[in-house]
Motif scaffolding. Structure first.
Motif, mmCIF file in Angstrom:
data_model
loop_
_atom_site.group_PDB
_atom_site.id
_atom_site.type_symbol
_atom_site.label_atom_id
_atom_site.label_comp_id
_atom_site.label_asym_id
_atom_site.label_seq_id
_atom_site.Cartn_x
_atom_site.Cartn_y
_atom_site.Cartn_z
ATOM 1 N N UNK A 38 -1.582 28.883 9.813
ATOM 2 C CA UNK A 38 -2.734 28.522 10.642
ATOM 3 C C UNK A 38 -2.364 27.629 11.794
ATOM 4 N N UNK A 39 -1.062 27.335 11.924
ATOM 5 C CA UNK A 39 -0.613 26.480 13.013
ATOM 6 C C UNK A 39 -0.482 25.027 12.595
ATOM 7 N N UNK A 40 0.144 24.251 13.457
ATOM 8 C CA UNK A 40 0.454 22.855 13.161
ATOM 9 C C UNK A 40 -0.800 22.037 12.865
ATOM 10 N N UNK A 41 -1.839 22.210 13.676
ATOM 11 C CA UNK A 41 -3.070 21.439 13.470
ATOM 12 C C UNK A 41 -3.667 21.720 12.105
ATOM 13 N N UNK A 42 -3.746 22.988 11.751
ATOM 14 C CA UNK A 42 -4.331 23.377 10.470
ATOM 15 C C UNK A 42 -3.511 22.819 9.311
ATOM 16 N N UNK A 43 -2.193 22.838 9.454
ATOM 17 C CA UNK A 43 -1.327 22.305 8.397
ATOM 18 C C UNK A 43 -1.533 20.800 8.240
ATOM 19 N N UNK A 44 -1.606 20.086 9.333
ATOM 20 C CA UNK A 44 -1.863 18.645 9.253
ATOM 21 C C UNK A 44 -3.227 18.360 8.615
ATOM 22 N N UNK A 45 -4.229 19.141 9.008
ATOM 23 C CA UNK A 45 -5.565 18.944 8.443
ATOM 24 C C UNK A 45 -5.569 19.168 6.936
ATOM 25 N N UNK A 46 -4.845 20.186 6.482
ATOM 26 C CA UNK A 46 -4.741 20.427 5.043
ATOM 27 C C UNK A 46 -4.038 19.267 4.348
ATOM 28 N N UNK A 47 -3.002 18.756 4.989
ATOM 29 C CA UNK A 47 -2.299 17.616 4.422
ATOM 30 C C UNK A 47 -3.197 16.403 4.294
ATOM 31 N N UNK B 121 0.792 -1.220 0.000
ATOM 32 C CA UNK B 121 0.000 0.000 0.000
ATOM 33 C C UNK B 121 0.828 1.274 0.000
ATOM 34 N N UNK B 122 0.268 2.303 -0.614
ATOM 35 C CA UNK B 122 0.925 3.614 -0.631
ATOM 36 C C UNK B 122 0.817 4.265 0.745
ATOM 37 N N UNK B 123 1.895 4.927 1.138
ATOM 38 C CA UNK B 123 1.945 5.625 2.419
ATOM 39 C C UNK B 123 2.008 7.124 2.165
ATOM 40 N N UNK B 124 1.043 7.854 2.706
ATOM 41 C CA UNK B 124 1.065 9.317 2.648
ATOM 42 C C UNK B 124 1.816 9.834 3.867
ATOM 43 N N UNK B 125 2.880 10.587 3.618
ATOM 44 C CA UNK B 125 3.695 11.153 4.708
ATOM 45 C C UNK B 125 3.444 12.654 4.736
ATOM 46 N N UNK B 126 2.843 13.137 5.808
ATOM 47 C CA UNK B 126 2.445 14.542 5.917
ATOM 48 C C UNK B 126 3.448 15.295 6.787
ATOM 49 N N UNK B 127 4.017 16.361 6.215
ATOM 50 C CA UNK B 127 5.051 17.133 6.904
ATOM 51 C C UNK B 127 4.646 18.606 6.958
ATOM 52 N N UNK B 128 4.145 19.091 8.086
ATOM 53 C CA UNK B 128 3.872 20.529 8.224
ATOM 54 C C UNK B 128 5.196 21.285 8.331
ATOM 55 N N UNK B 129 5.294 22.427 7.652
ATOM 56 C CA UNK B 129 6.567 23.148 7.597
ATOM 57 C C UNK B 129 6.357 24.605 8.007
ATOM 58 N N UNK B 130 7.124 25.037 9.011
ATOM 59 C CA UNK B 130 7.066 26.439 9.422
ATOM 60 C C UNK B 130 8.358 26.817 10.147
ATOM 61 N N UNK B 131 9.098 27.733 9.560
ATOM 62 C CA UNK B 131 10.314 28.289 10.162
ATOM 63 C C UNK B 131 11.298 27.205 10.613
ATOM 64 N N UNK B 132 11.599 26.289 9.702
ATOM 65 C CA UNK B 132 12.540 25.208 10.017
ATOM 66 C C UNK B 132 13.606 25.107 8.927
ATOM 67 N N UNK B 133 13.975 26.237 8.362
ATOM 68 C CA UNK B 133 14.940 26.246 7.257
ATOM 69 C C UNK B 133 16.225 25.500 7.621
ATOM 70 N N UNK B 134 16.599 25.575 8.886
ATOM 71 C CA UNK B 134 17.843 24.953 9.347
ATOM 72 C C UNK B 134 17.758 23.430 9.338
ATOM 73 N N UNK B 135 16.541 22.873 9.448
ATOM 74 C CA UNK B 135 16.385 21.431 9.640
ATOM 75 C C UNK B 135 15.679 20.716 8.495
ATOM 76 N N UNK B 136 15.037 21.463 7.602
ATOM 77 C CA UNK B 136 14.100 20.870 6.654
ATOM 78 C C UNK B 136 14.768 19.900 5.679
ATOM 79 N N UNK B 137 16.004 20.175 5.260
ATOM 80 C CA UNK B 137 16.676 19.268 4.320
ATOM 81 C C UNK B 137 16.859 17.884 4.949
#
Length: 345
Positions: free
Chosen positions: A69-78, A4-20
Motif C-alpha cells: 500500500x506504499x510507505x504511508x500505508x505501512x507507517x499507518x499500520x505500524x 519509557x518504551x520506544x516504538x520503532x516503526x520500520x516499513x519494509x519493501x524490496x530492501x533485501x540488500x539493506x534490511x539486515x
C-alpha cells in the motif's frame, strides 16, 4: 528507574540488500526498552521471511504482513500497533548509531521536549556527508518554541520535514495519519505534527544514517515527483490559516521547488507530454506573481530568477548555469556545501 518504551516503526519493501543492517542497528541499541514494529508492505523479495526470522530471535519485535500500500500505508499500520510512550520512524535502507535512542530519550526527558531531532549523515556507498553549516557535533542542544519551530520547518534547513531521525511523544502523532498514495508524504504530515509541539530540541550529534543511492535525479525523474509541490501547496493553506507570519517564507519554498521541477520536466520532456506539467507550474507562478514577488523582495537571487522566468520560463534553465560559471570564475562566492566525513563502510 525504567524509562519509557520506544516504538520503532520500520516499513519494509524490496530492501533485501539493506534490511539486515537496518534491523541490527535497532536491536543493538544501548537503550533496551524498545518495541520494534517491522511492517512487511507486501514485499515481493525475501524481506517478509527475514523479518519473521528476526522475530523468532528477539521478543521485542512485532511483524506485520500486509498487502502493498506504499510507505504511508505501512507507517499507518505500524502506528496502529505502537504501544510505546515514544515513537520513531526508521526507513529500511537507513541505519542508526547504536546509542541514538538513548541520546534522544535522555534529551527528551532532560528538556521535557515533545520532539527531538538528531543530526544525520547523508550516507553514500563510499562516503558520509554532514551538513554543519549551522551547528557542530559537540554544540549544546538547541531548544525551539513553536513559533521558531514552524519557521525552521518551512525553510527546511535545520528542522527537516523528514519523519525519520526524530523521537516523538506518541500521543502527539497517533491521530495524524500519513497521506496515502503520494510521494514525499512527510511534507504533507510534518506541519500538522509540529503545529502541536510546544518544545522541540535539535540534538547536533549525527546519529542517523540516511542512505543516499547514487542514481541521477534527472534519469529517475517522473511527474509523480510533483507530489512534493502539491504537499508544499497544501502546507501553504495550513500556514495561511494558522501561521500567517510565515506566508512569504512558504511562498519562497514553493517557488524554489517549482523552478527546480520545471527544469527537471524540461530535461525529461518525453515524460511531460505536451508540456502539461510545465504549463501547470507556469500558471501557478503567473496567477500568484504579485504575492510571489512580494515574498522574494529580500532575496536577490530568487527575485532575479522570478523576473527571468516571467520573461520566459527557459531563462530559468540558464540561471543556475550562469551562476555556476560565475562561481567558478570567483565572481560569486561558492555556496557552503556538505562536509565529507569518514567512509561509510
Amino acid at each position: 528507574m525504567q524509562k519509557g518504551k520506544v516504538s520503532v516503526i520500520v516499513p519494509i519493501y524490496k530492501v533485501e540488500k539493506y534490511i539486515h543492517r537496518c534491523i541490527e542497528s535497532i536491536l543493538n541499541q544501548t537503550y533496551f526498552n524498545l518495541e520494534v514494529i517491522l511492517v512487511d508492505d507486501g514485499s515481493p523479495d525475501n524481506c517478509g521471511a527475514i523479518a519473521a526470522n528476526y522475530k523468532k530471535s528477539d521478543p521485542r519485535i512485532k511483524v506485520i504482513h500486509k498487502e502493498n500500500g506504499g510507505l504511508s500505508d505501512a507507517r499507518n499500520h505500524g502506528m496502529k500497533h505502537a504501544t510505546g510512550e515514544f515513537t520513531m520512524f526508521v526507513d529500511s535502507d537507513d541505519w542508526l548509531e547504536n546509542n541514538m535512542v538513548e541520546n534522544l530519550i535522555n534529551c527528551s526527558l532532560a528538556y521535557q521536549a515533545d520532539v527531538v531531532q538528531s543530526a544525520f549523515y547523508y550516507a553514500h556507498n563510499d562516503k558520509l556527508l554532514l551538513d554543519n553549516r549551522h551547528h557542530h557535533k559537540n554544540d549544546t542542544p538547541t531548544q525551539l518554541d513553536n513559533r521558531k519551530l514552524m519557521y525552521e520547518l518551512v525553510i527546511n534547513e535545520r528542522v527537516k520535514n523528514f519523519a525519520w531521525g526524530k523521537l516523538y511523544k506518541t500521543k502527539l502523532i497517533n491521530d495524524i495519519p500519513f497521506q496515502k498514495g503520494v510521494l514525499f508524504e512527510d511534507v504533507f504530515w510534518a506541519h500538522q505534527v509540529m503545529h502541536r509541539v510546544e518544545k522541540f530540541v535539535l540534538l547536533h550529534k549525527p546519529l542517523y544514517y540516511y542512505y543516499h543511492r547514487d542514481d541521477s535525479i534527472v534519469a529517475t525523474y517522473t511527474p509523480r515527483n510533483l507530489d512534493l509541490i502539491m504537499g508544499l501547496k497544501e502546507r501553504h493553506l495550513f500556514i495561511e490559516k494558522f501561521h500567517q507570519g510565515l506566508t512569504d517564507e512558504s511562498y519562497k519554498a514553493i517557488l524554489k521547488m517549482s523552478f527546480i521541477h520545471y527544469n527537471l520536466l524540461l530535461f525529461n520532456r518525453e515524460k511531460d507530454k505536451n508540456g502539461v506539467h510545465r504549463k501547470e507550474i507556469q500558471s501557478y507562478i503567473t496567477d500568484n506573481y504579485k504575492e510571489l514577488r512580494r515574498a522574494v523582495i529580500d532575496d536577490k537571487a530568487l527575485k532575479k530568477q522570478l523576473y527571468l522566468f516571467s520573461l520566459h520560463p527557459y531563462l530559468n534553465v540558464l540561471f543556475p548555469g550562469v551562476r555556476k560559471v560565475m562561481r567558478t570564475a570567483r565572481i560569486l562566492p561558492k555556496p557552503v556545501g556538505l562536509k565529507q566525513e569518514v567512509s561509510s563502510e
